[in-house]
Scaffold this motif. Structure first.
Motif, PDB file in Angstrom:
ATOM      1  N   ASP A   1     102.174  31.506 -46.322  1.00  0.00           N
ATOM      2  CA  ASP A   1     101.109  32.279 -47.325  1.00  0.00           C
ATOM      3  C   ASP A   1     100.001  32.333 -46.452  1.00  0.00           C
ATOM      4  OD1 ASP A   1     102.866  32.166 -49.326  1.00  0.00           O
ATOM      5  OD2 ASP A   1     101.951  30.515 -50.287  1.00  0.00           O
TER       6      ASP A   1
ATOM      7  N   SER B   1     100.668  35.325 -44.021  1.00  0.00           N
ATOM      8  CA  SER B   1     100.540  36.716 -44.548  1.00  0.00           C
ATOM      9  C   SER B   1      99.330  37.213 -44.575  1.00  0.00           C
ATOM     10  CB  SER B   1     101.035  36.445 -45.879  1.00  0.00           C
ATOM     11  OG  SER B   1     100.122  35.789 -46.936  1.00  0.00           O
TER      12      SER B   1
ATOM     13  N   ALA C   1     106.118  27.026 -46.572  1.00  0.00           N
ATOM     14  CA  ALA C   1     105.453  27.904 -47.630  1.00  0.00           C
ATOM     15  C   ALA C   1     103.974  28.201 -47.330  1.00  0.00           C
ATOM     16  CB  ALA C   1     105.683  27.481 -48.858  1.00  0.00           C
TER      17      ALA C   1
ATOM     18  N   LYS D   1      95.287  31.675 -51.751  1.00  0.00           N
ATOM     19  CA  LYS D   1      96.444  31.230 -50.952  1.00  0.00           C
ATOM     20  C   LYS D   1      96.687  29.803 -50.981  1.00  0.00           C
ATOM     21  CE  LYS D   1      97.767  35.249 -49.397  1.00  0.00           C
ATOM     22  NZ  LYS D   1      98.999  35.926 -49.958  1.00  0.00           N
TER      23      LYS D   1
END
Length: 143
Positions: free
Chosen positions: A24, A27, A20, A89
């Motif tokens: 993040d 992205s 995860a 983030k």
């Protein structure tokens, strides 16, 4: 290419947490137009006796180091905005979990970089768009 090294206490993050956090971070770069495969995130779990801050063992500290090659930010203002974005983030993984943390970025000259023997295409070029579409390094026309 961004290359992230994330140094953590042993067991700080599950495999799911790591995926995860990597997603993040990725992205940010994908939103900026970079191929997904450019983003490397390496987790280094450090045993308490090997994780010393101020000469003392720490079990609640996370150190994040990013090396940027594909893009460079030319002004202090842009660098600060990027740091704010990355802080947002990582917050769910550090601040929100009660960890102390430190983060810094390095920039490596673009011309000191190759991917699978290929010189990466320039930013926003047709070659880079091809690499984004294919999500892998492939030969491209330079003219």
């Amino acid at each position: 290419m961004p290359l992230w090294h994330i140094y953590t206490p042993v067991g700080a993050y599950s495999a799911e947490d790591k995926r995860a956090l990597a997603a993040d971070l990725m992205s940010v770069y994908v939103d900026a137009g970079l191929p997904k495969f450019y983003v490397n995130v390496l987790f280094h779990e450090i045993a308490e006796e090997n994780f010393l801050i101020g000469g003392e063992p720490r079990t609640n500290f996370v150190r994040l180091v990013a090396e940027h090659i594909a893009r460079h930010l030319e002004t202090t203002e842009l660098r600060r905005k990027a740091l704010e974005l990355f802080e947002a983030k990582i917050a769910p993984y550090v601040r929100d979990r009660g960890y102390d943390w430190e983060m810094h970025m390095d920039e490596t000259p673009f011309d000191w970089w190759q991917v699978q023997g290929l010189v990466p295409p320039l930013a926003d070029s047709e070659g880079e768009k091809l690499w984004v579409k294919e999500n892998r390094p492939i030969p491209y026309a330079t003219v």
